[in-house]
Motif scaffolding. Structure first.
Motif, PDB file in Angstrom:
ATOM      1  N   VAL A 132      42.542  42.273  30.437  1.00  0.00           N
ATOM      2  CA  VAL A 132      42.481  42.280  31.906  1.00  0.00           C
ATOM      3  C   VAL A 132      43.841  41.907  32.505  1.00  0.00           C
ATOM      4  CG1 VAL A 132      41.387  41.191  33.908  1.00  0.00           C
ATOM      5  CG2 VAL A 132      40.004  41.807  31.919  1.00  0.00           C
ATOM      6  N   ALA A 133      44.564  41.019  31.847  1.00  0.00           N
ATOM      7  CA  ALA A 133      45.869  40.584  32.355  1.00  0.00           C
ATOM      8  C   ALA A 133      46.901  41.710  32.352  1.00  0.00           C
ATOM      9  CB  ALA A 133      46.386  39.410  31.529  1.00  0.00           C
ATOM     10  N   THR A 134      46.706  42.735  31.522  1.00  0.00           N
ATOM     11  CA  THR A 134      47.703  43.813  31.448  1.00  0.00           C
ATOM     12  C   THR A 134      47.826  44.576  32.758  1.00  0.00           C
ATOM     13  OG1 THR A 134      46.136  45.497  30.629  1.00  0.00           O
ATOM     14  CG2 THR A 134      47.268  44.127  28.977  1.00  0.00           C
ATOM     15  N   GLN A 135      46.782  44.594  33.583  1.00  0.00           N
ATOM     16  CA  GLN A 135      46.826  45.346  34.841  1.00  0.00           C
ATOM     17  C   GLN A 135      46.939  44.441  36.060  1.00  0.00           C
ATOM     18  OE1 GLN A 135      47.089  48.852  34.681  1.00  0.00           O
ATOM     19  NE2 GLN A 135      47.401  48.052  32.619  1.00  0.00           N
ATOM     20  N   ALA A 136      47.156  43.153  35.825  1.00  0.00           N
ATOM     21  CA  ALA A 136      47.357  42.213  36.928  1.00  0.00           C
ATOM     22  C   ALA A 136      48.800  42.269  37.418  1.00  0.00           C
ATOM     23  CB  ALA A 136      47.021  40.800  36.459  1.00  0.00           C
ATOM     24  N   GLU A 137      49.070  41.603  38.521  1.00  0.00           N
ATOM     25  CA  GLU A 137      50.441  41.377  38.970  1.00  0.00           C
ATOM     26  C   GLU A 137      50.834  39.963  38.550  1.00  0.00           C
ATOM     27  OE1 GLU A 137      50.788  42.045  43.141  1.00  0.00           O
ATOM     28  OE2 GLU A 137      50.586  44.219  42.981  1.00  0.00           O
ATOM     29  N   GLY A 138      51.854  39.862  37.722  1.00  0.00           N
ATOM     30  CA  GLY A 138      52.283  38.552  37.250  1.00  0.00           C
ATOM     31  C   GLY A 138      52.088  38.398  35.750  1.00  0.00           C
ATOM     32  N   SER A 139      52.660  37.352  35.205  1.00  0.00           N
ATOM     33  CA  SER A 139      52.636  37.126  33.762  1.00  0.00           C
ATOM     34  C   SER A 139      51.708  35.970  33.410  1.00  0.00           C
ATOM     35  CB  SER A 139      54.048  36.826  33.245  1.00  0.00           C
ATOM     36  OG  SER A 139      54.906  37.924  33.492  1.00  0.00           O
ATOM     37  N   VAL A 140      51.207  36.007  32.182  1.00  0.00           N
ATOM     38  CA  VAL A 140      50.328  34.951  31.699  1.00  0.00           C
ATOM     39  C   VAL A 140      50.516  34.814  30.187  1.00  0.00           C
ATOM     40  CG1 VAL A 140      48.388  36.566  31.451  1.00  0.00           C
ATOM     41  CG2 VAL A 140      47.930  34.127  31.599  1.00  0.00           C
ATOM     42  N   LEU A 141      50.476  33.574  29.706  1.00  0.00           N
ATOM     43  CA  LEU A 141      50.523  33.316  28.273  1.00  0.00           C
ATOM     44  C   LEU A 141      49.099  33.131  27.782  1.00  0.00           C
ATOM     45  CD1 LEU A 141      52.102  32.675  25.642  1.00  0.00           C
ATOM     46  CD2 LEU A 141      52.038  30.267  26.328  1.00  0.00           C
TER      47      LEU A 141
END
Length: 434
Positions: free
Chosen positions: A327-336
């Motif tokens: 899901v994080a791949t299509q968000a705006e912004g980075s996450v570890l």
């Protein structure tokens, strides 16, 4: 071997009902071995892993009346204990990690048990030390047959004791609890797992006549009884499915209502998705996710990059880490994304890279996802499902991707998600089983 053919890009809409909880089912169905009286279980998920455990119950002599696909009446009044020592049991039991859950009740009621070398997902080391050490502290002795690959446990009587678990293992806690309910005296388990599924098991056992206190905490006290009776039990909705459907809605920009989500048992799950910028609304026991054009990852208060990591309950469940990463791949912004518990669970990232995701695999436990807000949509590819949770995550990725994807080895997905293709088609997904 079957595959899913998926054409992504469709916006989905509608209502979906989560299945019964897989992880709860494996414990609850094993617990029927503790009594000779009938036990009725409902909201059973119709999935490969659970159906295999029901088959194992039947094979050892448990009477199984499958009233409907989601309701069974079990009666373990004529169990063939010696069947557990056969090659047939070892071969079938080795296909399912959940078969280890039969050991605790068998040891409690019949004073001996066998644990085949466990199967299941290939997601890294998942040792049985917590189970075996717990049984030993209750007075059981074990031998390992290296040639046959199974543990043999026996004890003329189990004796209550104090134990501090080296880790809050869910299956370990459940197994030890099921053994201790019929041990002589009082057993105290500290650092016990306290997941909703453990709470459900303890409540069911108490209805059967067990005396367990501290339910919902990491300190369980169990006063042994000599006999347990029958009961009725209904599974919780599967929290992993609920989380998967929240992620699915966000990835495909869809409007979805999750009906009967078991909201009070979800813990931090809704808030973790909110940290990725996903809007969701709690409506009683339902969750409504509106269609979103974009979602933006939050940062910590000091502005540093958000980290999402798994942790024993009430922390974030490791079974949703794969979903969060996708899901994080299509968000705006980075996450570890930090997967602490299993060192091989992030190895499906190579498929996402082929789909054009921006991910840096730091090591076997950590991946940095650089969300570009759909500037580079995922593209369809041919891939294989490595385990249950990664398989579902890849399916969600395929449903949001441009073009056609083929997901092979979908038996892994079928192990954990019932009729998933049929249910997604009702929401408007273009998916077929080949």
């Amino acid at each position: 071997m079957a595959s899913f053919e998926v054409r992504g890009g469709n916006r989905l809409k509608g209502t979906i009902v989560p299945q019964g909880a897989k992880n709860e089912a494996l414990q609850i169905i094993s617990a029927v071995l503790l009594t000779a009286e009938p036990v009725t279980i409902s909201n059973i998920p119709d999935i490969l892993d659970v159906n295999l455990l029901i088959e194992l119950m039947y094979d050892i002599g448990v009477k199984v009346n499958r009233v409907t696909r989601d309701t069974c009446i079990f009666q373990a009044d004529d169990v063939n204990v010696d069947y557990l020592a056969t090659d047939a049991f070892h071969k079938k039991g080795a296909k399912l990690r959940g078969s280890v859950m039969m050991a605790g009740p068998m040891l409690a009621r019949f004073k001996k048990a066998y644990i085949p070398k466990p199967g299941g997902d290939k997601i890294g080391r998942r040792p049985l030390d917590t189970h075996i050490i717990g049984f030993e502290k209750l007075g059981a002795r074990f031998d390992y047959d290296d040639a046959q690959g199974y543990f043999q446990l026996s004890s003329p009587r189990l004796q209550g004791t104090y134990m501090l678990l080296d880790e809050p293992s869910v299956t370990g806690t459940a197994n030890i609890v099921m053994a201790a309910v019929m041990a002589e005296g009082i057993t105290t388990i500290y650092n016990a797992a306290c997941e909703p599924y453990i709470q459900q098991l303890c409540k069911m056992l108490n209805r059967m006549g067990a005396k367990i206190s501290g339910v919902g905490s990491n300190l369980l006290t169990i006063e042994g009884v000599t006999k347990l009776g029958g009961t009725e039990h209904r599974m919780l909705p599967d929290m992993i499915e609920v989380g998967s459907f929240i992620g699915l809605a966000a990835m495909t920009q869809s409007e979805i209502l999750i009906q009967g989500a078991g909201v009070e048992h979800l813990g931090v799950i809704p808030n973790k998705f909110r940290q990725l910028g996903i809007q969701l609304e709690i409506r009683g026991d339902d969750i409504y996710i509106p269609a979103q054009e974009k979602y933006e990852v939050a940062t910590f208060l000091d502005g540093s990059v958000l980290t999402i990591y798994d942790h024993p309950w009430p922390g974030f469940t490791p079974d949703l880490i794969s979903i969060m990463l996708v899901v994080a791949t299509q968000a705006e912004g980075s996450v570890l994304i930090h997967q602490k518990m299993f060192e091989s669970r992030l190895f499906f990232v190579d498929k996402l890279l082929d789909m054009r995701a921006q991910i840096i695999l730091c090591d076997p436990h950590r991946a940095t996802v650089i969300g570009l807000g759909r500037k580079h949509p995922l593209r369809g590819i041919t891939m294989s499902s490595p385990d249950i949770r990664a398989g579902q995550a890849l399916l969600i990725a395929a449903l949001s991707a441009e073009g056609k994807s083929v997901i092979q080895n979908i038996e892994q997905i079928d192990r954990g998600y019932q009729y998933i293709d049929e249910r997604l088609r009702k929401l408007g997904a273009d998916i077929k089983r080949v």
